[in-house]
Design a protein around this motif. Structure first.
Motif: not given
Length: 220
Positions: A2-13, A42-52
């Motif tokens: 993959a290049d830098e544009q292929d994989i996106h990380e969405y960090p959560g707590e 939304r930015a970010p499209w995925c937000d793992p923190n919204v689920v607590g």
């Protein structure tokens, strides 16, 4: 790789989510899931923190992704994704082969973590990312409603590794215990070995009938 544009990380707590755009064909299981884990625009499209603390909600939604484009990593350890007890190939209506199970797919790079358990493989012959689907079937207007004529073996022992190899300029060679589900949702075939069409020309889909030779199909 993959290049830098292929994989996106969405960090959560408590859990991180990873999206691999090389595998995504926008089925929409994530965006249509209840809750606000994934919200288009939304930015970010995925937000793992919204689920607590509800990490299991993240796990459930991510594992719905049929292409393996979405994966997760728990921050505090705990269970990771495991293969289901049955290896399965779903013949999508006018679309790809959706595989789920204990998968070993020829052509998957080491950083394609999701296709260890879930994958969408091209069966129209036009994908530019073979063996994976890239939605080329839509532009091609590929048509096959996923009917399966053969029944295979009367019974098989479920589970185990499912190997998918690419015959050069030919079909997908699938070895291991698996079930084929037709486009209507019917459990249609059971067996341990099959050559599945990936050129799009077989008259006995999803199985290969040698048509790749007649049309001069070329693929690794």
């Amino acid at each position: 790789m993959a290049d830098e544009q292929d994989i996106h990380e969405y960090p959560g707590e408590q859990v991180d989510v990873r999206w691999d755009r090389r595998l995504c064909i926008h089925v929409g299981e994530c965006g249509r899931a209840e809750g606000e884990l994934f919200v288009g625009g939304r930015a970010p499209w995925c937000d793992p923190n919204v689920v607590g603390d509800d990490v299991e909600h993240v796990v459930d939604v991510v594992e719905r992704c049929p292409t393996g484009a979405l994966t997760y990593i728990r921050k505090q350890g705990g269970a990771t994704e495991v293969a289901p007890g049955r290896n399965q190939v779903v013949v999508a209506n006018d679309g790809p082969l959706y595989l789920s199970g204990d998968l070993a797919i020829d052509g998957a790079s080491e950083d394609m973590a999701g296709v260890r358990f879930r994958a969408a493989l091209c069966r129209c012959g036009a994908s530019k990312t073979k063996p994976f689907c890239d939605n080329s079937h839509r532009e091609l207007r590929f048509e096959d409603q996923g009917a399966v004529g053969s029944t295979g073996e009367p019974s098989i022992e479920e589970g185990g590794r499912l190997e998918v190899k690419r015959a050069p300029n030919g079909p997908l060679l699938v070895n291991g215990s698996f079930t084929i589900v037709g486009g209507s949702g019917r459990v249609a075939w059971r067996g341990t070995r099959a050559a599945l069409c990936r050129c799009g020309a077989s008259k006995n889909k999803p199985f290969c009938d040698g048509a790749h030779k007649a049309i001069g199909f070329q693929a690794d």
